[in-house]
Motif scaffolding. Structure first.
Motif, mmCIF file in Angstrom:
data_model
loop_
_atom_site.group_PDB
_atom_site.id
_atom_site.type_symbol
_atom_site.label_atom_id
_atom_site.label_comp_id
_atom_site.label_asym_id
_atom_site.label_seq_id
_atom_site.Cartn_x
_atom_site.Cartn_y
_atom_site.Cartn_z
ATOM 1 N N GLN A 179 -4.805 18.558 4.507
ATOM 2 C CA GLN A 179 -5.665 19.421 5.323
ATOM 3 C C GLN A 179 -7.107 18.921 5.301
ATOM 4 O O GLN A 179 -7.521 18.250 4.336
ATOM 5 N N PRO A 180 -7.865 19.226 6.330
ATOM 6 C CA PRO A 180 -9.292 18.870 6.313
ATOM 7 C C PRO A 180 -9.969 19.401 5.055
ATOM 8 O O PRO A 180 -9.716 20.532 4.622
ATOM 9 N N GLY A 181 -10.801 18.551 4.470
ATOM 10 C CA GLY A 181 -11.465 18.894 3.223
ATOM 11 C C GLY A 181 -10.687 18.500 1.985
ATOM 12 O O GLY A 181 -11.220 18.565 0.872
ATOM 13 N N GLY A 182 -9.452 18.065 2.164
ATOM 14 C CA GLY A 182 -8.610 17.683 1.043
ATOM 15 C C GLY A 182 -8.855 16.267 0.560
ATOM 16 O O GLY A 182 -9.757 15.562 1.046
ATOM 17 N N SER A 183 -8.018 15.858 -0.395
ATOM 18 C CA SER A 183 -8.161 14.540 -1.023
ATOM 19 C C SER A 183 -6.815 13.823 -1.082
ATOM 20 O O SER A 183 -5.756 14.458 -1.125
ATOM 21 N N LEU A 184 -6.909 12.513 -1.093
ATOM 22 C CA LEU A 184 -5.752 11.647 -1.318
ATOM 23 C C LEU A 184 -6.222 10.408 -2.060
ATOM 24 O O LEU A 184 -7.397 10.021 -1.925
ATOM 25 N N ARG A 185 -5.325 9.797 -2.804
ATOM 26 C CA ARG A 185 -5.634 8.509 -3.426
ATOM 27 C C ARG A 185 -4.608 7.486 -2.968
ATOM 28 O O ARG A 185 -3.397 7.675 -3.174
ATOM 29 N N LEU A 186 -5.097 6.434 -2.359
ATOM 30 C CA LEU A 186 -4.246 5.323 -1.950
ATOM 31 C C LEU A 186 -4.250 4.257 -3.027
ATOM 32 O O LEU A 186 -5.238 4.075 -3.737
ATOM 33 N N SER A 187 -3.137 3.549 -3.112
ATOM 34 C CA SER A 187 -3.017 2.431 -4.044
ATOM 35 C C SER A 187 -2.550 1.197 -3.282
ATOM 36 O O SER A 187 -1.856 1.304 -2.275
ATOM 37 N N CYS A 188 -2.933 0.049 -3.787
ATOM 38 C CA CYS A 188 -2.486 -1.222 -3.217
ATOM 39 C C CYS A 188 -2.129 -2.144 -4.375
ATOM 40 O O CYS A 188 -3.005 -2.543 -5.143
ATOM 41 N N LYS A 189 -0.857 -2.465 -4.466
ATOM 42 C CA LYS A 189 -0.362 -3.345 -5.529
ATOM 43 C C LYS A 189 -0.268 -4.765 -4.988
ATOM 44 O O LYS A 189 0.327 -4.989 -3.934
ATOM 45 N N ALA A 192 0.837 -1.195 0.000
ATOM 46 C CA ALA A 192 0.000 0.000 0.000
ATOM 47 C C ALA A 192 0.872 1.245 0.000
ATOM 48 O O ALA A 192 1.908 1.282 0.669
ATOM 49 N N PHE A 193 0.454 2.245 -0.741
ATOM 50 C CA PHE A 193 1.174 3.512 -0.735
ATOM 51 C C PHE A 193 0.232 4.639 -1.134
ATOM 52 O O PHE A 193 -0.901 4.385 -1.551
ATOM 53 N N GLY A 194 0.718 5.859 -0.932
ATOM 54 C CA GLY A 194 -0.071 7.027 -1.285
ATOM 55 C C GLY A 194 -0.509 7.870 -0.105
ATOM 56 O O GLY A 194 -1.143 8.910 -0.293
ATOM 57 N N GLY A 195 -0.211 7.438 1.119
ATOM 58 C CA GLY A 195 -0.598 8.221 2.283
ATOM 59 C C GLY A 195 0.216 9.494 2.412
ATOM 60 O O GLY A 195 1.166 9.722 1.670
ATOM 61 N N GLY A 196 -0.179 10.322 3.370
ATOM 62 C CA GLY A 196 0.530 11.568 3.597
ATOM 63 C C GLY A 196 -0.258 12.491 4.485
ATOM 64 O O GLY A 196 -1.264 12.082 5.095
ATOM 65 N N LEU A 197 0.189 13.727 4.547
ATOM 66 C CA LEU A 197 -0.457 14.764 5.349
ATOM 67 C C LEU A 197 -1.344 15.606 4.436
ATOM 68 O O LEU A 197 -0.889 16.089 3.389
ATOM 69 N N TYR A 227 -3.783 3.029 6.939
ATOM 70 C CA TYR A 227 -4.694 2.330 6.028
ATOM 71 C C TYR A 227 -4.007 1.074 5.492
ATOM 72 O O TYR A 227 -2.865 1.133 5.021
ATOM 73 N N TYR A 228 -4.733 -0.037 5.572
ATOM 74 C CA TYR A 228 -4.210 -1.334 5.167
ATOM 75 C C TYR A 228 -5.059 -1.932 4.060
ATOM 76 O O TYR A 228 -6.284 -1.884 4.116
ATOM 77 N N GLN A 278 1.519 -3.503 4.290
ATOM 78 C CA GLN A 278 2.295 -2.925 5.391
ATOM 79 C C GLN A 278 1.635 -1.675 5.970
ATOM 80 O O GLN A 278 2.028 -1.222 7.031
ATOM 81 N N GLY A 279 0.646 -1.141 5.307
ATOM 82 C CA GLY A 279 -0.041 0.040 5.787
ATOM 83 C C GLY A 279 0.591 1.320 5.291
ATOM 84 O O GLY A 279 1.801 1.398 5.088
ATOM 85 N N THR A 280 -0.260 2.322 5.122
ATOM 86 C CA THR A 280 0.212 3.641 4.729
ATOM 87 C C THR A 280 -0.522 4.667 5.588
ATOM 88 O O THR A 280 -1.731 4.593 5.778
ATOM 89 N N LEU A 281 0.230 5.600 6.154
ATOM 90 C CA LEU A 281 -0.316 6.551 7.124
ATOM 91 C C LEU A 281 -0.969 7.739 6.426
ATOM 92 O O LEU A 281 -0.349 8.394 5.585
ATOM 93 N N VAL A 282 -2.202 8.001 6.812
ATOM 94 C CA VAL A 282 -2.929 9.188 6.366
ATOM 95 C C VAL A 282 -3.149 10.077 7.587
ATOM 96 O O VAL A 282 -3.731 9.633 8.582
ATOM 97 N N THR A 283 -2.707 11.311 7.490
ATOM 98 C CA THR A 283 -2.877 12.279 8.576
ATOM 99 C C THR A 283 -3.657 13.461 8.036
ATOM 100 O O THR A 283 -3.227 14.098 7.067
ATOM 101 N N VAL A 284 -4.803 13.733 8.648
ATOM 102 C CA VAL A 284 -5.639 14.859 8.239
ATOM 103 C C VAL A 284 -5.563 15.905 9.346
ATOM 104 O O VAL A 284 -6.080 15.712 10.444
ATOM 105 N N SER A 285 -4.911 17.004 9.035
ATOM 106 C CA SER A 285 -4.679 18.022 10.047
ATOM 107 C C SER A 285 -4.371 19.350 9.384
ATOM 108 O O SER A 285 -3.776 19.392 8.304
ATOM 109 N N SER A 286 -4.779 20.422 10.059
ATOM 110 C CA SER A 286 -4.450 21.752 9.564
ATOM 111 C C SER A 286 -3.163 22.263 10.218
ATOM 112 O O SER A 286 -2.720 23.375 9.925
#
Length: 114
Positions: free
Chosen positions: A12-22, A5-10, A92-93, A106-114
């Motif tokens: 802001q609230p209201g934002g977007s991310l796309r995770l992938s799992c190969k 899994a990859f694609g996590g990150g920091l 996220y796993y 292995q999991g990828t960390l998503v952090t939603v914070s301002s």
């Protein structure tokens, strides 16, 4: 079976991310694939799954904000996350159940914070 899994990150609230799992080591197109998440101090919880024929199901907490999809040719599953909230912060796993057991990425960390 290996899941990456990859694609996590920091974000802001209201934002977007796309995770992938190969996935590797299995006939990917035949299996239901799952996303789970684990927030700090909480148990791992179901987020979404997608069946081999493309049918999707979501937890109530992410319904209408997250979209799960898959590309069988690339053996990859995706989780498009929109309108992110601080309570979406988690590792996220990706997961698949095969050969009578669960396999986890292995999991990828998503952090939603301002």
């Amino acid at each position: 079976v290996q899941l990456q899994a990859f694609g996590g990150g920091l974000v802001q609230p209201g934002g977007s991310l796309r995770l992938s799992c190969k996935a590797s080591g299995l006939n990917f197109r035949l299996f239901t694939m799952n996303w789970y998440r684990q927030a700090p101090g909480k148990e791992r919880e179901f987020v979404a799954h997608i069946t081999s024929d493309g049918s999707a199901n979501y937890s109530d907490s992410v319904k209408d904000r997250f979209t799960i999809s898959r590309d069988n040719a690339r053996r990859t599953m995706y989780l498009q996350m929109n309108s992110l909230k601080p309570e979406d912060t988690a590792v996220y796993y990706c997961n698949v159940f095969t050969r009578s057991r669960d396999f986890w990425g292995q999991g990828t960390l998503v952090t939603v914070s301002s």
